[in-house]
Write a protein that holds these residues in place. Structure first.
Motif, PDB file in Angstrom:
ATOM      1  N   SER A   1      36.187 -23.190 -27.751  1.00 20.87           N
ATOM      2  CA  SER A   1      37.252 -22.293 -27.318  1.00 20.87           C
ATOM      3  C   SER A   1      37.488 -22.449 -25.824  1.00 20.87           C
ATOM      4  O   SER A   1      36.580 -22.791 -25.057  1.00 20.87           O
ATOM      5  CB  SER A   1      36.864 -20.849 -27.642  1.00 20.87           C
ATOM      6  OG  SER A   1      37.680 -19.930 -26.948  1.00 20.87           O
ATOM      7  N   SER A   2      38.721 -22.160 -25.406  1.00 18.37           N
ATOM      8  CA  SER A   2      39.022 -22.212 -23.975  1.00 18.37           C
ATOM      9  C   SER A   2      38.239 -21.165 -23.206  1.00 18.37           C
ATOM     10  O   SER A   2      38.005 -21.328 -22.000  1.00 18.37           O
ATOM     11  CB  SER A   2      40.527 -22.010 -23.746  1.00 18.37           C
ATOM     12  OG  SER A   2      41.257 -23.120 -24.218  1.00 18.37           O
TER      13      SER A   2
ATOM     14  N   ARG B   1      45.674 -14.555 -27.404  1.00 18.30           N
ATOM     15  CA  ARG B   1      45.806 -15.990 -27.683  1.00 18.30           C
ATOM     16  C   ARG B   1      46.587 -16.686 -26.572  1.00 18.30           C
ATOM     17  O   ARG B   1      46.292 -17.830 -26.215  1.00 18.30           O
ATOM     18  CB  ARG B   1      46.470 -16.204 -29.042  1.00 18.30           C
ATOM     19  CG  ARG B   1      45.562 -15.857 -30.226  1.00 18.30           C
ATOM     20  CD  ARG B   1      46.229 -16.141 -31.561  1.00 18.30           C
ATOM     21  NE  ARG B   1      45.316 -15.932 -32.661  1.00 18.30           N
ATOM     22  CZ  ARG B   1      45.080 -14.744 -33.234  1.00 18.30           C
ATOM     23  NH1 ARG B   1      45.706 -13.656 -32.767  1.00 18.30           N
ATOM     24  NH2 ARG B   1      44.230 -14.623 -34.238  1.00 18.30           N
ATOM     25  N   ASP B   2      47.596 -16.001 -26.028  1.00 18.94           N
ATOM     26  CA  ASP B   2      48.324 -16.561 -24.879  1.00 18.94           C
ATOM     27  C   ASP B   2      47.396 -16.731 -23.683  1.00 18.94           C
ATOM     28  O   ASP B   2      47.481 -17.712 -22.941  1.00 18.94           O
ATOM     29  CB  ASP B   2      49.494 -15.648 -24.491  1.00 18.94           C
ATOM     30  CG  ASP B   2      50.581 -15.626 -25.546  1.00 18.94           C
ATOM     31  OD1 ASP B   2      50.615 -16.554 -26.376  1.00 18.94           O
ATOM     32  OD2 ASP B   2      51.385 -14.677 -25.543  1.00 18.94           O
TER      33      ASP B   2
ATOM     34  N   ARG C   1      44.147 -17.114 -23.801  1.00 22.05           N
ATOM     35  CA  ARG C   1      43.232 -18.226 -24.095  1.00 22.05           C
ATOM     36  C   ARG C   1      43.918 -19.556 -23.808  1.00 22.05           C
ATOM     37  O   ARG C   1      43.317 -20.465 -23.220  1.00 22.05           O
ATOM     38  CB  ARG C   1      42.781 -18.167 -25.550  1.00 22.05           C
ATOM     39  CG  ARG C   1      41.750 -19.230 -25.924  1.00 22.05           C
ATOM     40  CD  ARG C   1      41.292 -19.063 -27.362  1.00 22.05           C
ATOM     41  NE  ARG C   1      42.393 -19.258 -28.311  1.00 22.05           N
ATOM     42  CZ  ARG C   1      42.289 -19.059 -29.624  1.00 22.05           C
ATOM     43  NH1 ARG C   1      41.138 -18.645 -30.135  1.00 22.05           N
ATOM     44  NH2 ARG C   1      43.313 -19.258 -30.414  1.00 22.05           N
ATOM     45  N   ALA C   2      45.193 -19.658 -24.189  1.00 24.43           N
ATOM     46  CA  ALA C   2      45.949 -20.881 -23.903  1.00 24.43           C
ATOM     47  C   ALA C   2      46.143 -21.064 -22.399  1.00 24.43           C
ATOM     48  O   ALA C   2      46.099 -22.186 -21.886  1.00 24.43           O
ATOM     49  CB  ALA C   2      47.302 -20.836 -24.606  1.00 24.43           C
TER      50      ALA C   2
ATOM     51  N   GLY D   1      43.221 -22.577 -20.984  1.00 23.88           N
ATOM     52  CA  GLY D   1      43.224 -24.001 -21.299  1.00 23.88           C
ATOM     53  C   GLY D   1      44.102 -24.773 -20.330  1.00 23.88           C
ATOM     54  O   GLY D   1      43.736 -25.848 -19.852  1.00 23.88           O
ATOM     55  N   ASP D   2      45.277 -24.213 -20.004  1.00 21.02           N
ATOM     56  CA  ASP D   2      46.193 -24.886 -19.076  1.00 21.02           C
ATOM     57  C   ASP D   2      45.580 -25.043 -17.694  1.00 21.02           C
ATOM     58  O   ASP D   2      45.582 -26.135 -17.119  1.00 21.02           O
ATOM     59  CB  ASP D   2      47.507 -24.094 -18.967  1.00 21.02           C
ATOM     60  CG  ASP D   2      48.359 -24.216 -20.216  1.00 21.02           C
ATOM     61  OD1 ASP D   2      48.190 -25.201 -20.959  1.00 21.02           O
ATOM     62  OD2 ASP D   2      49.193 -23.326 -20.455  1.00 21.02           O
TER      63      ASP D   2
ATOM     64  N   ARG E   1      51.975 -27.379 -15.696  1.00 23.39           N
ATOM     65  CA  ARG E   1      51.086 -26.747 -16.670  1.00 23.39           C
ATOM     66  C   ARG E   1      50.175 -25.722 -15.999  1.00 23.39           C
ATOM     67  O   ARG E   1      49.962 -24.621 -16.516  1.00 23.39           O
ATOM     68  CB  ARG E   1      50.253 -27.809 -17.378  1.00 23.39           C
ATOM     69  CG  ARG E   1      49.357 -27.256 -18.480  1.00 23.39           C
ATOM     70  CD  ARG E   1      48.605 -28.360 -19.192  1.00 23.39           C
ATOM     71  NE  ARG E   1      47.812 -27.825 -20.288  1.00 23.39           N
ATOM     72  CZ  ARG E   1      46.986 -28.548 -21.027  1.00 23.39           C
ATOM     73  NH1 ARG E   1      46.863 -29.843 -20.809  1.00 23.39           N
ATOM     74  NH2 ARG E   1      46.296 -27.973 -22.009  1.00 23.39           N
TER      75      ARG E   1
ATOM     76  N   GLY F   1      50.059 -21.585 -16.716  1.00 26.73           N
ATOM     77  CA  GLY F   1      48.850 -20.862 -17.088  1.00 26.73           C
ATOM     78  C   GLY F   1      48.454 -19.818 -16.063  1.00 26.73           C
ATOM     79  O   GLY F   1      48.066 -18.701 -16.415  1.00 26.73           O
TER      80      GLY F   1
END
Length: 344
Positions: free
Chosen positions: A51-52, A162-163, A165-166, A169-170, A257, A261
């Motif tokens: 997971s991020s 979830r956003d 977490r993304a 990731g970014d 990106r 994020g």
């Protein structure tokens, strides 16, 4: 309800401006609720990549904190969800919890932290979630990630986990790539420096002078030959401009990106920073990638620490550190952090 930041505290928040690809700011902070952790662990049983949240914590993109009750709840809630019909491998989920998630989480004892208005309201509805808000109040601004209805109703948690977490990731991918490039460049520079120094050490001044003369003669001959030869237009595009254009395009994509994020993460950072010494010490420690000594804390806080001299200020900080269970001396020799990493 969103907390607004008073103008009097803007100077302290200046260091939390948007981070760039080249210059990391203070650690991002996230409080993770049981609901989010268990859902993320279950999802992780079906994918190979971590997971991020885990990847970001390992890379020090973010510091993930949980109150003690979340640490205790996660295995039990995973078992409950499996018993209630959840279609996932419970053994795999518990193994991931122990091997991937637990080691990167800072478990915080919130006993004795000051009550906040939001926590007071929540205490009348669900006392189990009060520690989340007590911790959030001390280290604010912070991102509270949870799907619990009571937390969401308080206005202090972001439902779009979830956003977020993304978003981690970014920023994590781009900052990680930049860190890799920095390390590679540093290695190349070090190797080059050592080679040059080695050649110089092994050569006498006469040999170096002779080598310089020879290099000059060879370079002049090559230049003269190039001038005498007819110039034939190359059919291939120039190498360096092509490489630079490719690198520029990649960097622009990384920057876009990262900005995306970072902006999403900053939107979720809620809370007004408290102005007591407890709040200031807690924020200083939780934003630091490494544990800090009292001396480092006093130096960073400066005049914000009460006391007529250095000794009084050191004593004031020590009183705060030893009066609240959230602070942990990780070495036993005065190196302090918020919470116990991996519960230890």
């Amino acid at each position: 309800m969103r907390w607004e930041t008073p103008s009097a505290q803007m100077s302290e928040l200046a260091s939390a401006r948007r981070r760039t690809l080249y210059q990391r700011g203070p650690l991002r902070r996230a409080l993770l609720d049981t609901s989010v952790l268990t859902t993320d662990i279950i999802a992780a049983t079906r994918r190979p990549a971590p997971s991020s949240f885990v990847a970001g914590a390992r890379a020090k993109t973010v510091r993930c904190l949980i109150p003690v009750h979340v640490w205790e709840e996660v295995p039990r809630v995973l078992a409950d969800r499996h018993r209630e019909g959840g279609r996932f491998d419970l053994g795999r989920a518990l193994e991931l919890w122990q091997s991937r998630y637990a080691p990167v989480l800072y478990v915080v004892d919130t006993a004795g932290l000051p009550m906040t208005p939001q926590a007071q309201v929540l205490a009348g509805r669900d006392a189990s979630d009060v520690p989340m808000l007590l911790l959030a109040g001390v280290i604010a601004p912070v991102v509270v990630i949870g799907t619990d209805a009571d937390l969401l109703d308080s206005g202090l948690a972001d439902a779009g986990w979830r956003d977020l977490r993304a978003a981690l990731g970014d920023v994590g991918v781009t900052e990680g790539k930049m860190a890799d490039l920095e390390r590679q460049a540093s290695v190349i520079l070090n190797i080059t420096e050592h080679l040059v120094k080695g050649v110089i050490r092994q050569s006498s001044p006469k040999r170096l002078a002779a080598a310089a003369v020879v290099a000059g003669v060879v370079g002049g001959a090559l230049y003269w030959r190039q001038q005498k030869r007819p110039q034939v237009p190359s059919q291939r595009p120039p190498v360096w401009p092509t490489m630079l254009e490719h690198a520029s395009t990649r960097m622009a994509a990384h920057a876009a990106r990262h900005t995306r994020g970072e902006d999403r993460w900053r939107q979720a950072e809620l809370g007004t920073p408290g102005d007591t010494l407890l709040h200031r010490v807690a924020r200083t420690l939780v934003k630091s990638p490494e544990p800090l000594t009292r001396t480092a804390i006093v130096e960073r806080l400066g005049e914000a620490v009460p006391g007529a001299g250095h000794t009084e200020r050191m004593t004031a900080v020590l009183n705060v550190l030893t009066s609240h269970a959230m602070f942990v001396d990780v070495t036993g020799r005065g190196h302090w952090q918020v919470g116990r990493l991996g519960g230890r």
